[in-house]
Design a protein around this motif. Structure first.
Motif, PDB file in Angstrom:
ATOM      1  N   SER A 238      10.861 -46.902 -48.088  1.00 54.22           N
ATOM      2  CA  SER A 238      12.282 -46.743 -48.399  1.00 54.22           C
ATOM      3  C   SER A 238      12.492 -45.444 -49.154  1.00 54.22           C
ATOM      4  O   SER A 238      11.811 -45.179 -50.155  1.00 54.22           O
ATOM      5  CB  SER A 238      12.765 -47.926 -49.246  1.00 54.22           C
ATOM      6  N   ASP A 239      13.445 -44.626 -48.695  1.00 54.67           N
ATOM      7  CA  ASP A 239      13.778 -43.411 -49.434  1.00 54.67           C
ATOM      8  C   ASP A 239      14.244 -43.753 -50.849  1.00 54.67           C
ATOM      9  O   ASP A 239      13.821 -43.117 -51.827  1.00 54.67           O
ATOM     10  CB  ASP A 239      14.893 -42.641 -48.721  1.00 54.67           C
ATOM     11  N   ALA A 240      15.107 -44.725 -50.956  1.00 57.43           N
ATOM     12  CA  ALA A 240      15.677 -45.073 -52.261  1.00 57.43           C
ATOM     13  C   ALA A 240      14.596 -45.587 -53.215  1.00 57.43           C
ATOM     14  O   ALA A 240      14.545 -45.188 -54.382  1.00 57.43           O
ATOM     15  CB  ALA A 240      16.780 -46.111 -52.093  1.00 57.43           C
ATOM     16  N   ASP A 241      13.732 -46.453 -52.723  1.00 55.68           N
ATOM     17  CA  ASP A 241      12.676 -47.000 -53.585  1.00 55.68           C
ATOM     18  C   ASP A 241      11.665 -45.930 -53.973  1.00 55.68           C
ATOM     19  O   ASP A 241      11.153 -45.916 -55.100  1.00 55.68           O
ATOM     20  CB  ASP A 241      11.964 -48.157 -52.883  1.00 55.68           C
TER      21      ASP A 241
ATOM     22  N   LEU B  33       9.620 -42.310 -58.201  1.00 54.60           N
ATOM     23  CA  LEU B  33       9.308 -40.978 -58.717  1.00 54.60           C
ATOM     24  C   LEU B  33       9.992 -40.741 -60.058  1.00 54.60           C
ATOM     25  O   LEU B  33       9.377 -40.190 -60.986  1.00 54.60           O
ATOM     26  CB  LEU B  33       9.737 -39.904 -57.709  1.00 54.60           C
ATOM     27  N   GLU B  34      11.234 -41.170 -60.185  1.00 57.01           N
ATOM     28  CA  GLU B  34      11.941 -40.969 -61.451  1.00 57.01           C
ATOM     29  C   GLU B  34      11.286 -41.780 -62.574  1.00 57.01           C
ATOM     30  O   GLU B  34      11.150 -41.301 -63.700  1.00 57.01           O
ATOM     31  CB  GLU B  34      13.415 -41.354 -61.295  1.00 57.01           C
TER      32      GLU B  34
ATOM     33  N   VAL C 169       9.196 -38.404 -49.547  1.00 54.65           N
ATOM     34  CA  VAL C 169       7.825 -38.783 -49.916  1.00 54.65           C
ATOM     35  C   VAL C 169       7.470 -38.113 -51.242  1.00 54.65           C
ATOM     36  O   VAL C 169       8.099 -37.141 -51.655  1.00 54.65           O
ATOM     37  CB  VAL C 169       6.793 -38.406 -48.832  1.00 54.65           C
ATOM     38  N   ILE C 170       6.472 -38.654 -51.898  1.00 52.19           N
ATOM     39  CA  ILE C 170       5.998 -38.126 -53.175  1.00 52.19           C
ATOM     40  C   ILE C 170       4.702 -37.351 -52.942  1.00 52.19           C
ATOM     41  O   ILE C 170       3.798 -37.828 -52.240  1.00 52.19           O
ATOM     42  CB  ILE C 170       5.762 -39.258 -54.193  1.00 52.19           C
ATOM     43  N   ARG C 171       4.641 -36.147 -53.509  1.00 55.09           N
ATOM     44  CA  ARG C 171       3.453 -35.290 -53.396  1.00 55.09           C
ATOM     45  C   ARG C 171       2.516 -35.507 -54.588  1.00 55.09           C
ATOM     46  O   ARG C 171       2.983 -35.669 -55.714  1.00 55.09           O
ATOM     47  CB  ARG C 171       3.841 -33.813 -53.402  1.00 55.09           C
TER      48      ARG C 171
ATOM     49  N   LYS D 239       0.165 -48.206 -60.406  1.00 58.71           N
ATOM     50  CA  LYS D 239      -0.057 -49.653 -60.509  1.00 58.71           C
ATOM     51  C   LYS D 239       0.817 -50.268 -61.583  1.00 58.71           C
ATOM     52  O   LYS D 239       1.467 -51.299 -61.364  1.00 58.71           O
ATOM     53  CB  LYS D 239      -1.535 -49.918 -60.813  1.00 58.71           C
ATOM     54  N   ASP D 240       0.867 -49.631 -62.754  1.00 66.17           N
ATOM     55  CA  ASP D 240       1.672 -50.146 -63.854  1.00 66.17           C
ATOM     56  C   ASP D 240       3.147 -50.219 -63.489  1.00 66.17           C
ATOM     57  O   ASP D 240       3.830 -51.219 -63.738  1.00 66.17           O
ATOM     58  CB  ASP D 240       1.504 -49.271 -65.104  1.00 66.17           C
ATOM     59  N   LEU D 241       3.659 -49.129 -62.889  1.00 74.25           N
ATOM     60  CA  LEU D 241       5.092 -49.037 -62.660  1.00 74.25           C
ATOM     61  C   LEU D 241       5.550 -49.866 -61.468  1.00 74.25           C
ATOM     62  O   LEU D 241       6.657 -50.402 -61.463  1.00 74.25           O
ATOM     63  CB  LEU D 241       5.497 -47.579 -62.476  1.00 74.25           C
ATOM     64  N   THR D 242       4.708 -49.989 -60.446  1.00 70.66           N
ATOM     65  CA  THR D 242       5.110 -50.823 -59.312  1.00 70.66           C
ATOM     66  C   THR D 242       4.991 -52.309 -59.681  1.00 70.66           C
ATOM     67  O   THR D 242       5.754 -53.134 -59.176  1.00 70.66           O
ATOM     68  CB  THR D 242       4.278 -50.501 -58.064  1.00 70.66           C
ATOM     69  N   ALA D 243       4.048 -52.641 -60.549  1.00 69.01           N
ATOM     70  CA  ALA D 243       3.951 -54.047 -61.014  1.00 69.01           C
ATOM     71  C   ALA D 243       5.191 -54.436 -61.800  1.00 69.01           C
ATOM     72  O   ALA D 243       5.737 -55.529 -61.645  1.00 69.01           O
ATOM     73  CB  ALA D 243       2.692 -54.219 -61.865  1.00 69.01           C
ATOM     74  N   LYS D 244       5.692 -53.519 -62.647  1.00 66.96           N
ATOM     75  CA  LYS D 244       6.913 -53.794 -63.401  1.00 66.96           C
ATOM     76  C   LYS D 244       8.104 -53.933 -62.483  1.00 66.96           C
ATOM     77  O   LYS D 244       8.994 -54.759 -62.725  1.00 66.96           O
ATOM     78  CB  LYS D 244       7.166 -52.646 -64.399  1.00 66.96           C
ATOM     79  N   ALA D 245       8.122 -53.143 -61.398  1.00 65.54           N
ATOM     80  CA  ALA D 245       9.261 -53.186 -60.488  1.00 65.54           C
ATOM     81  C   ALA D 245       9.352 -54.504 -59.754  1.00 65.54           C
ATOM     82  O   ALA D 245      10.428 -54.936 -59.349  1.00 65.54           O
ATOM     83  CB  ALA D 245       9.171 -52.039 -59.490  1.00 65.54           C
ATOM     84  N   THR D 246       8.193 -55.151 -59.551  1.00 67.58           N
ATOM     85  CA  THR D 246       8.211 -56.436 -58.839  1.00 67.58           C
ATOM     86  C   THR D 246       8.357 -57.606 -59.810  1.00 67.58           C
ATOM     87  O   THR D 246       8.601 -58.712 -59.397  1.00 67.58           O
ATOM     88  CB  THR D 246       6.910 -56.606 -58.030  1.00 67.58           C
TER      89      THR D 246
END
Length: 464
Positions: A405-408, A413-414, A434-436, A457-464
């Motif tokens: 997803s572009d938005a996700d 990234l932010e 995409v993220i470089r 890992k930390d930030l995607t775990a928080k997002a879920t």
């Protein structure tokens, strides 16, 4: 402040610099400031009377570092690095003290002759054939512009500089969409025009298709256009795309076209023989640019252009009024005639210091580590839920996407950059956000690089 004060303040600045680099890991990589916040801390009007250096230096310490994105941070994985090794920083201090204007041999003989030797040292280090010479520019943008201007004049039989472009035939340049925006800028500044920069179709591996290049040239000739030159890339900025150099140069030679290869980032890796297959055939290029300030630890700015035959570029850019003549000498090299600016800094000094202080063996070890650590980080990132690698490692650069997803991906990234532990940036590939990730900071360690999958890992775990 006067020269008697300089030793004290130079020592103070050196102490500050050492502490700054020593403590960088304690600070967020990207500046955590709002737009206009720094300007608001400065007086609206210039000082009428001298101010004490203590106050000036104190304001520097208070205002500047918190408002910086720290390019020398070991966890800077954005854009490409702009490295500054300690040896290079020392050379810059000396060059600043000398403050030579190296426009002519006679105005700075040491700068000119050391530059000549450094170009040849680098030619040998990168495994280029005998015969290449070259010069140092401020950036790859200027080197590419110099090459494109040479393409223009060569194609017009050097009429453009004298007669202007209004009555000249329509010129065409050829590059892939993966080349840097500096190529587009050069086409504009050179008066060739954006519409005459032909973006040649790429293959599945994102390299320029040599057959498509040949077809585009033939079609333009049939339409009455004049093909002027081909610009190729090795390690493109977006995803590290690399053209088939040998095949594309063969097409250009068939049609008598001047060629320029942009290896601004990836060129540094060619000090390692095992990476040279990436630019196989490079010895056939007319012009090559790479930036030691990106990956060799040399202070910005320092872009090296290798040139197979400097005469067309000198004929294009050289201009020698009587006041720039050198009396009483055989014809010297005056590097201002190889470049766009007349004024030139003593950039070769930092190359000399850096190459000697670390040696090719030390620089190779760093680059090999970066490549290996980037591959390890890519593997760890690919195992995270929701993450998809969109382009695999080219040397030390890869890209990924989150939740397709572009938005996700943009929101992730932010969060990454607000978190502050690492700094990444974005690009668009195949129409998607995409993220470089690019590993190359001079002092980074494996632990720094493996912070990338940890933060994700930390930030995607928080997002879920």
């Amino acid at each position: 402040m006067n020269h008697d004060d300089l030793p004290y303040w130079s020592a103070r600045a050196a102490d500050w610099a050492a502490n700054y680099h020593r403590t960088l890991r304690q600070h967020p990589v990207r500046a955590q400031t709002a737009l206009g916040e720094t300007a608001a801390k400065l007086p609206a009007h210039p000082p009428e009377d001298p101010e004490p250096m203590e106050a000036i230096f104190g304001d520097f310490e208070t205002i500047v570092p918190p408002a910086l994105t720290h390019w020398q941070h070991p966890r800077f994985f954005a854009y490409f690095p702009a490295n500054a090794s300690p040896a290079s920083m020392l050379a810059e201090q000396l060059a600043n003290a000398i403050a030579a204007q190296a426009m002519l041999w006679q105005t700075a003989p040491a700068a000119t002759e050391i530059e000549q030797v450094m170009i040849d040292w680098l030619r040998q280090a990168l495994g280029l054939r005998d015969g290449f010479t070259g010069t140092i520019h401020d950036s790859a943008t200027t080197a590419t512009l110099s090459a494109v201007l040479t393409m223009r004049e060569r194609a017009l039989d050097w009429r453009g500089n004298l007669q202007g472009l209004s009555d000249q035939p329509r010129l065409r340049l050829y590059a892939s969409a993966e080349t840097h925006s500096s190529v587009d800028k050069a086409a504009r500044i050179a008066g060739i025009g954006q519409d005459n920069l032909v973006k040649v179709q790429t293959r599945a591996d994102h390299a320029m298709d040599p057959d498509a290049l040949a077809a585009a040239i033939v079609a333009d000739q049939a339409a009455g256009f004049v093909p002027a030159g081909v610009i190729l890339c090795v390690g493109g900025t977006s995803i590290g795309a690399t053209d088939d150099i040998a095949a594309c140069l063969a097409v250009a030679r068939t049609h008598g076209l001047y060629t320029h290869v942009d290896a601004a980032w990836a060129g540094s890796a060619m000090i390692c023989p095992e990476f040279r297959p990436l630019w196989q055939g490079i010895d056939g290029a007319d012009s090559i640019v790479f930036n030691p300030h990106k990956w060799l630890g040399v202070q910005f700015d320092c872009a090296v252009q290798f040139i197979a035959d400097p005469r067309p570029q000198i004929k294009t850019l050289g201009l020698r009024p009587a006041y720039l003549d050198t009396q009483g000498q055989a014809e010297p090299v005056n590097y201002n005639e190889w470049t766009v600016p007349l004024g030139r800094r003593f950039r070769a000094l930092k190359l000399w210091f850096t190459l000697r202080a670390y040696g090719l063996s030390g620089l190779r070890a760093r680059i090999r580590n970066h490549v290996a650590w980037a591959a390890e980080a890519e593997q760890a990132v690919s195992a995270l839920p929701g993450i998809r690698i969109t382009t695999p490692c080219v040397l030390s650069l890869f890209t990924f996407r989150y939740n397709d997803s572009d938005a996700d991906t943009a929101a992730l990234l932010e969060r990454i950059n607000n978190d502050g532990r690492i700094y990444l940036t974005q690009t668009r590939h195949a129409g998607q956000f995409v993220i470089r990730v690019q590993v190359g900071q001079f002092d980074c360690t494996r632990e720094d690089v493996m912070m990338i999958p940890q933060v994700l890992k930390d930030l995607t775990a928080k997002a879920t």
